[in-house]
Design a protein around this motif. Sequence first.
Motif, PDB file in Angstrom:
ATOM      1  N   VAL A 165     -44.291   1.827 -30.528  1.00  0.00           N
ATOM      2  CA  VAL A 165     -44.497   3.224 -30.209  1.00  0.00           C
ATOM      3  C   VAL A 165     -45.792   3.345 -29.423  1.00  0.00           C
ATOM      4  O   VAL A 165     -46.839   2.898 -29.866  1.00  0.00           O
ATOM      5  CB  VAL A 165     -44.578   4.082 -31.493  1.00  0.00           C
ATOM      6  CG1 VAL A 165     -44.784   5.543 -31.131  1.00  0.00           C
ATOM      7  CG2 VAL A 165     -43.317   3.901 -32.332  1.00  0.00           C
ATOM      8  N   ARG A 166     -45.711   3.955 -28.253  1.00  0.00           N
ATOM      9  CA  ARG A 166     -46.891   4.053 -27.408  1.00  0.00           C
ATOM     10  C   ARG A 166     -47.789   5.191 -27.863  1.00  0.00           C
ATOM     11  O   ARG A 166     -47.329   6.258 -28.235  1.00  0.00           O
ATOM     12  CB  ARG A 166     -46.470   4.282 -25.941  1.00  0.00           C
ATOM     13  CG  ARG A 166     -47.633   4.299 -24.978  1.00  0.00           C
ATOM     14  CD  ARG A 166     -47.144   4.350 -23.536  1.00  0.00           C
ATOM     15  NE  ARG A 166     -46.373   5.532 -23.287  1.00  0.00           N
ATOM     16  CZ  ARG A 166     -46.920   6.703 -22.965  1.00  0.00           C
ATOM     17  NH1 ARG A 166     -48.220   6.850 -22.919  1.00  0.00           N
ATOM     18  NH2 ARG A 166     -46.146   7.744 -22.724  1.00  0.00           N
ATOM     19  N   GLU A 167     -49.101   4.939 -27.851  1.00  0.00           N
ATOM     20  CA  GLU A 167     -50.050   5.995 -28.138  1.00  0.00           C
ATOM     21  C   GLU A 167     -49.915   7.058 -27.048  1.00  0.00           C
ATOM     22  O   GLU A 167     -50.058   6.779 -25.867  1.00  0.00           O
ATOM     23  CB  GLU A 167     -51.471   5.433 -28.167  1.00  0.00           C
ATOM     24  CG  GLU A 167     -51.719   4.483 -29.318  1.00  0.00           C
ATOM     25  CD  GLU A 167     -53.101   3.893 -29.258  1.00  0.00           C
ATOM     26  OE1 GLU A 167     -53.944   4.258 -30.093  1.00  0.00           O
ATOM     27  OE2 GLU A 167     -53.325   3.064 -28.372  1.00  0.00           O
ATOM     28  N   GLU A 168     -49.656   8.292 -27.472  1.00  0.00           N
ATOM     29  CA  GLU A 168     -49.346   9.341 -26.514  1.00  0.00           C
ATOM     30  C   GLU A 168     -50.610   9.869 -25.841  1.00  0.00           C
ATOM     31  O   GLU A 168     -51.633  10.097 -26.476  1.00  0.00           O
ATOM     32  CB  GLU A 168     -48.614  10.487 -27.210  1.00  0.00           C
ATOM     33  CG  GLU A 168     -47.214  10.127 -27.702  1.00  0.00           C
ATOM     34  CD  GLU A 168     -46.294   9.694 -26.582  1.00  0.00           C
ATOM     35  OE1 GLU A 168     -46.436  10.206 -25.444  1.00  0.00           O
ATOM     36  OE2 GLU A 168     -45.439   8.836 -26.819  1.00  0.00           O
ATOM     37  N   THR A 169     -50.523  10.047 -24.536  1.00  0.00           N
ATOM     38  CA  THR A 169     -51.541  10.737 -23.756  1.00  0.00           C
ATOM     39  C   THR A 169     -50.811  11.735 -22.866  1.00  0.00           C
ATOM     40  O   THR A 169     -49.603  11.601 -22.632  1.00  0.00           O
ATOM     41  CB  THR A 169     -52.348   9.751 -22.887  1.00  0.00           C
ATOM     42  OG1 THR A 169     -51.461   9.111 -21.958  1.00  0.00           O
ATOM     43  CG2 THR A 169     -53.048   8.703 -23.739  1.00  0.00           C
ATOM     44  N   PRO A 170     -51.520  12.747 -22.365  1.00  0.00           N
ATOM     45  CA  PRO A 170     -50.846  13.752 -21.531  1.00  0.00           C
ATOM     46  C   PRO A 170     -50.251  13.194 -20.247  1.00  0.00           C
ATOM     47  O   PRO A 170     -49.332  13.782 -19.689  1.00  0.00           O
ATOM     48  CB  PRO A 170     -51.962  14.756 -21.230  1.00  0.00           C
ATOM     49  CG  PRO A 170     -52.970  14.556 -22.295  1.00  0.00           C
ATOM     50  CD  PRO A 170     -52.908  13.097 -22.637  1.00  0.00           C
ATOM     51  N   PRO A 205     -48.587   9.638 -18.422  1.00  0.00           N
ATOM     52  CA  PRO A 205     -48.013   8.333 -18.774  1.00  0.00           C
ATOM     53  C   PRO A 205     -48.744   7.194 -18.081  1.00  0.00           C
ATOM     54  O   PRO A 205     -49.487   7.396 -17.110  1.00  0.00           O
ATOM     55  CB  PRO A 205     -46.577   8.448 -18.249  1.00  0.00           C
ATOM     56  CG  PRO A 205     -46.696   9.375 -17.080  1.00  0.00           C
ATOM     57  CD  PRO A 205     -47.750  10.381 -17.454  1.00  0.00           C
ATOM     58  N   ASP A 253     -53.947  18.960 -23.465  1.00  0.00           N
ATOM     59  CA  ASP A 253     -52.581  19.403 -23.769  1.00  0.00           C
ATOM     60  C   ASP A 253     -51.611  19.114 -22.632  1.00  0.00           C
ATOM     61  O   ASP A 253     -50.433  19.494 -22.712  1.00  0.00           O
ATOM     62  CB  ASP A 253     -52.583  20.910 -24.080  1.00  0.00           C
ATOM     63  CG  ASP A 253     -53.383  21.239 -25.327  1.00  0.00           C
ATOM     64  OD1 ASP A 253     -53.309  20.460 -26.292  1.00  0.00           O
ATOM     65  OD2 ASP A 253     -54.084  22.266 -25.321  1.00  0.00           O
ATOM     66  N   GLY A 254     -52.105  18.484 -21.583  1.00  0.00           N
ATOM     67  CA  GLY A 254     -51.246  18.158 -20.452  1.00  0.00           C
ATOM     68  C   GLY A 254     -51.144  19.261 -19.418  1.00  0.00           C
ATOM     69  O   GLY A 254     -50.356  19.154 -18.477  1.00  0.00           O
ATOM     70  N   GLU A 256     -46.366  -1.275 -22.705  1.00  0.00           N
ATOM     71  CA  GLU A 256     -47.385  -0.293 -22.350  1.00  0.00           C
ATOM     72  C   GLU A 256     -48.518  -0.255 -23.365  1.00  0.00           C
ATOM     73  O   GLU A 256     -49.646   0.098 -23.033  1.00  0.00           O
ATOM     74  CB  GLU A 256     -46.750   1.087 -22.214  1.00  0.00           C
ATOM     75  CG  GLU A 256     -45.806   1.208 -21.024  1.00  0.00           C
ATOM     76  CD  GLU A 256     -45.353   2.623 -20.770  1.00  0.00           C
ATOM     77  OE1 GLU A 256     -45.478   3.460 -21.705  1.00  0.00           O
ATOM     78  OE2 GLU A 256     -44.885   2.904 -19.671  1.00  0.00           O
ATOM     79  N   ASP A 257     -48.231  -0.596 -24.629  1.00  0.00           N
ATOM     80  CA  ASP A 257     -49.237  -0.515 -25.676  1.00  0.00           C
ATOM     81  C   ASP A 257     -50.138  -1.740 -25.758  1.00  0.00           C
ATOM     82  O   ASP A 257     -50.915  -1.875 -26.702  1.00  0.00           O
ATOM     83  CB  ASP A 257     -48.566  -0.324 -27.046  1.00  0.00           C
ATOM     84  CG  ASP A 257     -48.188   1.127 -27.281  1.00  0.00           C
ATOM     85  OD1 ASP A 257     -48.917   1.999 -26.786  1.00  0.00           O
ATOM     86  OD2 ASP A 257     -47.174   1.380 -27.920  1.00  0.00           O
TER      87      ASP A 257
END
Length: 303
Positions: free
Chosen positions: A6-11, A13, A62-63, A137-138
Amino acid sequence: MPRPRVREETPLPIRDGVAPSYLWLPEGQWPNMLAFLVERYPAVSEASWRERMAKGEVVDNDGKPLTPESRYRRGMRIFYYRELEQAETPIPFEEEILFQDDHLVVVDKPHFLPMIPSGRFLHETLLVRLRKKLGIEDLTPIHRLDRETAGVVIFSSNIASRGRYQSMFQKRVVQKEYEALAPRLEGVEFPFTYRSRMVDGDKFFVMKEEPGEPNSETVIDVIEHRPDGNTLYRLWPHTGRQHQLRLHLASLGIPIINDAFYPVALPCKQDDVSSPLKLLARAISFADPLTDEIRRFESRRTL
């Protein structure tokens, strides 16, 4: 079956192997976001920031896309893609993957290849190359090597287990073994332990020694004496100070061959890759925190 990652989410990609950069806005007064960015990053033109904003590539936490006229707010976090004003010069050396499982990727890094994007390096970095090659990606390094140093380095590919592996380095339960080619040291009995107090040097990128309680320790032994008068040394750092091995050998009067920082910092060689630093991270070993299995990984490179 492999555990899903699971990739650490950022606003924003990850784009072409490059993760977005972020910045917490500091104390200060600027009329708008564009004015702040132009002052903060003088190497990036106003036109470039306007173009990135028009494409929605500068956003808040928040993107939400930011515009040149967006209000500057202290403590706000913004995300953006780092870009280089000039094309990178390809680094003509390849990394080799030594091991990969659901948690780790172990790599044999070549000389001259930076670990992560910084300064004038972005795509020509080990992290970005591996993300493109492996599609993970992680991927994150859990320790570092200098750009000038070759050898074994470990990446985490699984967020769930990353902390367990990072804690090994924090607790200093990882055994690191290096090799260095330097002039022959006379008048000492090997192996021996060298200790010193290391502090930041007068230039931001180098370290120096000063009197006081030692905070760095290296065990030094001889592998072989060579006919040209140089010696191949085996080094075990018991601490992990920046440039520790390079400074310790230079302080002993045997600076590592082709060291451009110690004992004297020389002008930057830019893209000259003809004289690699003769320092190699030969091996790394540890008890795996998930299985208690003893793991050892060795570089296939030689000095």
